[in-house]
Every structure is written in structure tokens, then in C-alpha cells.
Design a protein around this motif. Structure first.
Motif, PDB file in Angstrom:
ATOM      1  N   ASP A  56      61.852  41.561  46.764  1.00  5.88           N
ATOM      2  CA  ASP A  56      62.362  41.226  48.105  1.00  5.88           C
ATOM      3  C   ASP A  56      62.241  39.729  48.360  1.00  5.88           C
ATOM      4  O   ASP A  56      63.156  39.084  48.864  1.00  5.88           O
ATOM      5  CB  ASP A  56      61.557  41.962  49.187  1.00  5.88           C
ATOM      6  CG  ASP A  56      61.997  43.409  49.321  1.00  5.88           C
ATOM      7  OD1 ASP A  56      63.071  43.733  48.786  1.00  5.88           O
ATOM      8  OD2 ASP A  56      61.258  44.192  49.944  1.00  5.88           O
TER       9      ASP A  56
ATOM     10  N   GLU B 100      64.867  37.759  46.407  1.00  7.59           N
ATOM     11  CA  GLU B 100      66.294  38.060  46.551  1.00  7.59           C
ATOM     12  C   GLU B 100      66.900  37.202  47.650  1.00  7.59           C
ATOM     13  O   GLU B 100      67.111  37.639  48.770  1.00  7.59           O
ATOM     14  CB  GLU B 100      66.517  39.545  46.843  1.00  7.59           C
ATOM     15  CG  GLU B 100      67.989  39.878  46.741  1.00  7.59           C
ATOM     16  CD  GLU B 100      68.260  41.353  46.722  1.00  7.59           C
ATOM     17  OE1 GLU B 100      67.296  42.127  46.688  1.00  7.59           O
ATOM     18  OE2 GLU B 100      69.445  41.721  46.748  1.00  7.59           O
ATOM     19  N   ASP B 101      67.186  35.992  47.283  1.00  5.23           N
ATOM     20  CA  ASP B 101      67.581  34.985  48.239  1.00  5.23           C
ATOM     21  C   ASP B 101      68.483  34.010  47.503  1.00  5.23           C
ATOM     22  O   ASP B 101      68.301  33.765  46.325  1.00  5.23           O
ATOM     23  CB  ASP B 101      66.297  34.296  48.724  1.00  5.23           C
ATOM     24  CG  ASP B 101      66.555  33.053  49.504  1.00  5.23           C
ATOM     25  OD1 ASP B 101      66.635  33.147  50.724  1.00  5.23           O
ATOM     26  OD2 ASP B 101      66.665  31.982  48.886  1.00  5.23           O
ATOM     27  N   PRO B 102      69.495  33.483  48.167  1.00  2.00           N
ATOM     28  CA  PRO B 102      70.395  32.581  47.439  1.00  2.00           C
ATOM     29  C   PRO B 102      69.698  31.321  46.923  1.00  2.00           C
ATOM     30  O   PRO B 102      70.223  30.663  46.034  1.00  2.00           O
ATOM     31  CB  PRO B 102      71.472  32.244  48.477  1.00  2.00           C
ATOM     32  CG  PRO B 102      70.952  32.700  49.781  1.00  2.00           C
ATOM     33  CD  PRO B 102      69.941  33.746  49.532  1.00  2.00           C
TER      34      PRO B 102
ATOM     35  N   PHE C 147      68.138  32.414  42.900  1.00  2.00           N
ATOM     36  CA  PHE C 147      69.514  32.298  42.418  1.00  2.00           C
ATOM     37  C   PHE C 147      70.053  30.876  42.398  1.00  2.00           C
ATOM     38  O   PHE C 147      71.218  30.668  42.093  1.00  2.00           O
ATOM     39  CB  PHE C 147      70.415  33.236  43.213  1.00  2.00           C
ATOM     40  CG  PHE C 147      70.179  34.680  42.857  1.00  2.00           C
ATOM     41  CD1 PHE C 147      70.717  35.199  41.698  1.00  2.00           C
ATOM     42  CD2 PHE C 147      69.367  35.479  43.636  1.00  2.00           C
ATOM     43  CE1 PHE C 147      70.480  36.511  41.338  1.00  2.00           C
ATOM     44  CE2 PHE C 147      69.118  36.797  43.285  1.00  2.00           C
ATOM     45  CZ  PHE C 147      69.672  37.313  42.138  1.00  2.00           C
TER      46      PHE C 147
ATOM     47  N   LYS D 174      66.320  39.032  37.343  1.00  2.00           N
ATOM     48  CA  LYS D 174      67.655  39.434  37.809  1.00  2.00           C
ATOM     49  C   LYS D 174      67.965  40.856  37.343  1.00  2.00           C
ATOM     50  O   LYS D 174      68.534  41.656  38.091  1.00  2.00           O
ATOM     51  CB  LYS D 174      68.710  38.457  37.277  1.00  2.00           C
ATOM     52  CG  LYS D 174      68.648  37.085  37.955  1.00  2.00           C
ATOM     53  CD  LYS D 174      69.582  36.097  37.277  1.00  2.00           C
ATOM     54  CE  LYS D 174      69.600  34.764  38.023  1.00  2.00           C
ATOM     55  NZ  LYS D 174      70.268  33.700  37.234  1.00  2.00           N
TER      56      LYS D 174
ATOM     57  N   MET E 292      66.317  43.296  39.537  1.00  2.00           N
ATOM     58  CA  MET E 292      67.005  43.386  40.829  1.00  2.00           C
ATOM     59  C   MET E 292      68.264  44.224  40.716  1.00  2.00           C
ATOM     60  O   MET E 292      68.555  45.040  41.591  1.00  2.00           O
ATOM     61  CB  MET E 292      67.380  41.987  41.302  1.00  2.00           C
ATOM     62  CG  MET E 292      66.238  41.295  41.968  1.00  2.00           C
ATOM     63  SD  MET E 292      66.816  39.777  42.676  1.00  2.00           S
ATOM     64  CE  MET E 292      65.230  39.098  43.133  1.00  2.00           C
ATOM     65  N   VAL E 293      69.009  44.018  39.632  1.00  2.00           N
ATOM     66  CA  VAL E 293      70.224  44.810  39.433  1.00  2.00           C
ATOM     67  C   VAL E 293      69.853  46.278  39.294  1.00  2.00           C
ATOM     68  O   VAL E 293      70.450  47.157  39.917  1.00  2.00           O
ATOM     69  CB  VAL E 293      70.995  44.321  38.184  1.00  2.00           C
ATOM     70  CG1 VAL E 293      72.156  45.257  37.871  1.00  2.00           C
ATOM     71  CG2 VAL E 293      71.508  42.906  38.392  1.00  2.00           C
TER      72      VAL E 293
ATOM     73  N   SER F  38      69.188  47.936  42.518  1.00  2.00           N
ATOM     74  CA  SER F  38      70.246  48.037  43.532  1.00  2.00           C
ATOM     75  C   SER F  38      71.475  48.820  43.055  1.00  2.00           C
ATOM     76  O   SER F  38      72.405  49.001  43.820  1.00  2.00           O
ATOM     77  CB  SER F  38      70.665  46.646  44.003  1.00  2.00           C
ATOM     78  OG  SER F  38      71.201  45.927  42.933  1.00  2.00           O
TER      79      SER F  38
END
Lengths: 115, 231
Positions: free
Chosen positions: B188, B191-193, B197, B223, B226-227, B230
Motif C-alpha cells: 500500500d 503503490e504511488d506514482p 513508480f 511490481k 503488486m500485479v 491486483s
């Protein structure tokens, strides 16, 4: 107001995935188009029109442009996030980019399905 | 041996300047750090950090001929001609080769680099299978010298928002730990631009790491997690 460093917008993954997936679509389309082009070798306007006459070709081209615009959106947003610091100006520019890309998408549809 | 050092004392100098030193090496001098100690003996106004002198503490990270590295494990035999030394790029200079690493450590702390486990601690230790322990290889060895993060353009541009390769390698070190229970919160948090990223996988970090670690691979694994969560 305290000048806080604000992070935690939970869309990082989405943007990144959109960029990867759209890149894959564009690569596949580039190969398909190269093959179709090599097979048809269009020399005049009529031949070019014939190349885009089949429904699947129009659909694939539309998918390509949709991917291109999504890809461009993520890239443009990254650029604006890096170089435009005032939030209001950045938002305004982001809206302009979206409008331009949506406009281009509409235009692409119009061109592809023009008889 | 000829060494050029980018000197700067913010209290006295208007801007950084190059200073040249001709160092007479002894046969026992093997590493760049040995030469720097000789420079220090010639000119005691020259400032740099060093401690363990064997690539374990990470204090003497600097930019050597345009590449970040540790002076103590950079062999003099591998350096040809004039050696140009700059402080680590992208961080505020305190003096000469000493940089202010506050920003770097702030990002390191932000990933909560410690085991989070709410179960009551067992009598002796939290056990791991050999395979679970192996998953931490290539992650726990980081010495936080900052060679990677200060070679990363994304970190130069957004040091306040982008965690940087060193911090992300540590973030994955705890995501990969079988004893850690905070996977969801850790993901969490990243997970931020910006925080994760802003990495565009240019791999300067891998090129710079004096310990041969691969932060880009760790970032890819984050990553991947995270994928996985989701889809």
C-alpha cells in the motif's frame, strides 16, 4: 498550511500496467501492420484504402491508436509531474492533454470508418 | 599519482573548485582510499569520510572518474591517468567529499526497514526454512553507502518523493522475508506514482552498486507482487 510532501495516490500500479500493456499491443500491431503492408505493397490511394478495408484491420488499428493515446497519457502525466510544480497549473495541463488525446481518438475513429 | 578533487567549503567558498594533488604512493598502497589518506596528510583542510576501510561500512562512497563507488575497494591499479573525485551527485555538500545524507536516510526509514511481526516472539528465534532464508540473498547485503540512489536521475529529481533504489531494495528485503507480516501495508505504502513508480528501470543503480547487488530486480519483484495482488 504546513508544506507537506504528499504521496500515496494509489494509482501508480495502474499507470505502470497501462504503459506496459499498451506497449505490447503497439508492438504486436507494428508486426501485423508490417506483414499486411509487405503483402499488399500499396502504391496508390486506392490500394491504401483497400489495405484498411477489412473490418479486422480497422479494429486492430483502432486498438493501436487507443494504446498509443493511453501510453502517451501516462508519459505526459509523468513529464508534467516532474516539470510543472504548481498543482493548479499541472491539473489544467493534464486536462488539456486528456482533451487533446480524446479528440485525437475521436478523429482516428472518424478517419478509419470514413467511406 | 595525479588526483583532482572537487573541493567546496560552503562557509568559505563561493562555489566548488578543482584542486590538483600529486601523490607519492608507497608500495603498500593498494586502494584509492590509501591515496586519499596521503592527500589528507599533505592538506589537512581536505575532508572525506571513511571508517572500516574494507567495503563494509559504506562511508567513503564518492564519485570516482564519473562513477559512484567506494574508495576503499577501488584498486589503484585499475585507475589510469588523472583520477577525478567528486562528492556523490545529487545530495547537498557539507564539505569537499562529505555529503548530507539526511534525505537518503529519510527515504530508507520511510519503508520501515525492520521485521513487522505481531505474533508473540518464540522462546529462541523465528525459524526459516533454508529456501526462505535464501530468498534474502542479494538483498540483506546492502551497506547503505548511497552509491545507487545518488546515481539515479529519478532520485536526483524527486529525492523527497521517490524512495530510491537503496530504499526499495530494503523494502523488498522485508517483503521477501517469510517472517514479516506486513506485506499488504508495505505494498500500500509503495503503490504511488512517485514512491516506487518513478523507477524507469535504467539500471544506473545496478551499475553503481559496489556490492554487486541488483536493486532493479528487487523493484521488479515489488511490481510483480503488486500485479499479483491486483489481478
Amino acid at each position: 498550511m504546513v508544506n507537506r510532501v504528499v504521496v500515496g495516490a494509489h494509482y501508480g500500479l495502474r499507470g505502470w500496467l497501462v504503459q506496459r500493456m499498451s506497449a505490447v499491443v503497439m508492438t504486436v500491431y507494428a508486426l501485423v501492420f508490417a506483414a499486411a503492408f509487405a503483402a499488399a505493397r500499396p502504391a496508390d490511394h486506392a490500394a491504401w484504402k483497400a489495405l484498411f478495408a477489412p473490418g479486422w484491420m480497422r479494429f486492430a488499428t483502432l486498438l493501436f491508436f487507443a494504446s498509443l493515446f493511453l501510453h502517451a497519457w501516462v508519459g505526459m502525466r509523468d513529464i508534467l509531474m516532474d516539470y510543472v510544480k504548481p498543482a493548479g497549473l499541472r491539473l489544467a495541463l493534464e486536462v488539456l492533454v486528456i482533451l487533446a488525446l480524446v479528440g485525437c481518438a475521436g478523429w482516428a475513429v472518424q478517419i478509419l470508418w470514413r467511406t | 599519482m595525479h588526483i583532482r578533487i572537487l573541493r567546496y567549503d560552503p562557509d568559505r567558498d563561493a562555489k566548488p573548485y578543482w584542486k590538483d594533488y600529486e601523490v607519492a604512493l608507497e608500495p603498500s598502497d593498494r586502494m584509492l582510499l590509501d591515496a586519499l589518506v596521503r592527500v589528507k596528510a599533505m592538506d589537512d583542510s581536505f575532508a572525506f569520510r571513511r571508517s572500516c576501510r574494507e567495503g563494509v561500512c559504506g562511508s567513503d562512497a564518492m564519485n570516482i572518474n564519473g562513477r559512484n563507488g567506494l574508495a576503499c575497494i577501488t584498486r589503484l591499479a585499475d585507475l589510469k591517468g588523472t583520477v577525478e573525485l567528486r562528492p556523490l551527485p545529487g545530495l547537498p555538500v557539507i564539505r569537499d567529499l562529505i555529503v548530507d545524507m539526511t534525505q537518503f536516510f529519510h527515504q530508507y526509514h520511510s519503508v520501515r526497514p525492520y521485521l513487522i511481526n505481531d505474533d508473540p516472539p518464540p522462546e529462541r528465534e523465528r525459524l526459516q526454512a533454508p529456501a526462505e532464508r535464501e530468498a534474502l540473498d542479494g538483498l540483506y547485503e546492502c551497506i547503505l553507502c548511497a552509491c545507487c540512489s545518488t546515481s539515479c536521475p529519478s532520485f536526483w529529481w524527486n529525492p523527497d518523493k521517490f524512495v530510491g533504489p537503496a530504499g526499495l531494495l530494503q523494502a523488498y528485503r522485508f517483503l521477501a522475508d517469510s517472517r514479516d507480516q506486513a506485506t499488504g501495508e508495505r505494498l500500500d505504502d509503495l503503490e504511488d506514482p512517485y514512491r516506487l513508480f518513478r523507477c524507469h528501470s535504467i539500471m544506473n543503480c545496478v551499475d553503481a552498486c559496489p556490492k554487486g547487488l541488483n536493486p532493479t530486480r528487487a523493484i521488479g519483484k515489488i511490481k510483480e507482487l503488486m500485479v499479483k495482488r491486483s489481478v
